[in-house]
Design a protein around this motif. Structure first.
Motif, short mmCIF file in Angstrom:
data_model
loop_
_atom_site.label_atom_id
_atom_site.label_comp_id
_atom_site.label_asym_id
_atom_site.label_seq_id
_atom_site.Cartn_x
_atom_site.Cartn_y
_atom_site.Cartn_z
N ALA A 41 0.83 -1.21 0.00
CA ALA A 41 0.00 0.00 0.00
C ALA A 41 0.86 1.26 0.00
O ALA A 41 0.58 2.24 -0.71
N PHE A 42 1.96 1.23 0.79
CA PHE A 42 2.83 2.39 0.84
C PHE A 42 3.57 2.59 -0.49
O PHE A 42 3.81 3.72 -0.92
N THR A 44 2.40 1.81 -3.41
CA THR A 44 1.41 2.39 -4.32
C THR A 44 1.25 3.88 -4.04
O THR A 44 1.17 4.71 -4.96
N THR A 45 1.19 4.22 -2.77
CA THR A 45 1.06 5.63 -2.38
C THR A 45 2.26 6.43 -2.84
O THR A 45 2.14 7.59 -3.27
N GLU A 46 3.44 5.79 -2.77
CA GLU A 46 4.65 6.49 -3.20
C GLU A 46 4.58 6.82 -4.70
O GLU A 46 5.00 7.91 -5.13
N ASP A 47 4.06 5.88 -5.50
CA ASP A 47 3.91 6.13 -6.94
C ASP A 47 2.99 7.33 -7.18
O ASP A 47 3.25 8.18 -8.06
N VAL A 48 1.91 7.39 -6.41
CA VAL A 48 0.97 8.51 -6.55
C VAL A 48 1.64 9.83 -6.19
O VAL A 48 1.48 10.85 -6.88
N LEU A 49 2.40 9.80 -5.09
CA LEU A 49 3.08 11.02 -4.67
C LEU A 49 4.12 11.47 -5.69
O LEU A 49 4.31 12.68 -5.93
N ASN A 52 2.27 13.17 -8.45
CA ASN A 52 1.86 14.50 -8.00
C ASN A 52 3.02 15.48 -8.06
O ASN A 52 2.87 16.65 -8.45
N ARG A 74 6.32 13.37 1.28
CA ARG A 74 7.11 12.29 0.70
C ARG A 74 8.19 11.81 1.66
O ARG A 74 8.44 10.61 1.81
N HIS A 77 6.55 9.89 4.37
CA HIS A 77 6.18 8.58 3.85
C HIS A 77 7.38 7.65 3.78
O HIS A 77 7.30 6.47 4.13
N LYS A 81 7.90 4.18 5.65
CA LYS A 81 8.19 2.98 4.87
C LYS A 81 9.41 2.26 5.45
O LYS A 81 9.42 1.02 5.56
#
Length: 280
Positions: A41-42, A44-49, A52, A74, A77, A81
């Protein structure tokens, strides 16, 4: 000390310890799976960030404040991580240790099966511990913790030679002594009388733990307190073979077992805080 130890009680204690280890292993496995899902999940969140961040770079300079906030997120995060990665590794290490303990528990249970008397149980333990000397360090550490825990749980007083052997199992390089090494020759106690050690001895004398004119325990100091003093003093002086040296100095056997008891239960000996203060 119990003269006789019923096989049923010993085997039940071993089975209960095994069941507890199996439960802990299952909990660690479930926890590891949860952490792996969180890692996904983290990531995936990193890819989104990251996406952005790319979009923010295309916006006018007036949005620089938002870019800084995103960078902070970031970094936060990334820190989280790394913490999760470390937790996952810790859980895996614990799981590996539990698997070792379960394996060694099975071997120990097989070695004591059918044993009835106290002496036969001690003999089986001695054979099991001596065989463990040839194992790798991590397995010797697991064997030491397991045997001391079982002995404490069953109030089994170990002979001094066996207790000393168990205490040395987690040495980095285990040295197996020949029978001649038990001839009664004194151990090298010089590490207990260095200038740094003398400062600690004098503090202990001033507080009434040690006699004024020597290194013997003062009247009223219990064996349990002696074990605590030995543990803290050895830690301060960086002494590895602490139990063997202090047992010879004071003539008290099974110091390792006494220490194992208050380490396991969390109930420290009287005046432990005073001893801690003297060792600073």
């Amino acid at each position: 000390m119990k003269e006789e130890l019923k096989t049923g009680e010993w085997m039940e204690a071993a089975r209960e310890a095994r069941r507890r280890l199996e439960r802990e292993q299952e909990e660690l496995r479930v926890r590891a799976e949860q952490l792996e899902k969180l890692m996904i999940a983290f990531e995936t969140t990193e890819d989104v960030l990251q996406e952005n961040e790319r979009l923010e770079e295309e916006i006018e300079q007036q949005h620089s404040q938002h870019q800084e906030e995103i960078e902070q997120l970031r970094q936060q995060h990334q820190e989280e991580k790394e913490q999760l990665r470390q937790q996952l590794q810790d859980e895996k290490d614990k799981n590996t240790k539990l698997e070792m303990q379960l394996n060694e528990m099975s071997k120990l249970s097989a070695s004591v099966a059918g044993k009835a008397s106290h002496e036969e149980l001690l003999k089986a333990l001695r054979v099991f511990v001596n065989k463990s000397k040839r194992k790798k360090l991590e397995k010797r550490i697991a064997v030491k913790e397991m045997v001391l825990e079982l002995a404490n749980a069953n109030s089994l007083m170990l002979p001094e030679d066996l207790s000393s052997t168990i205490d040395s199992l987690d040495d980095e390089q285990l040295v197996e002594h020949s029978p001649a090494s038990n001839s009664g020759l004194p151990e090298d106690l010089t590490s207990l009388f260095t200038p740094e050690a003398q400062v600690l001895w004098q503090r202990l004398r001033d507080e009434g733990f040690i006699v004024d004119d020597g290194y013997a325990l003062a009247e009223g100091v219990s064996a349990n307190q002696a074990a605590y003093i030995a543990d803290r003093m050895a830690e301060k002086l960086q002494i590895k073979k602490k139990w063997k040296l202090f047992q010879q100095l004071w003539g008290i056997p099974n110091l390792a077992q006494l220490a194992g008891t208050w380490q396991q239960t969390g109930k420290l000996p009287p005046r432990s805080s005073d001893i801690d203060r003297l060792m600073k």
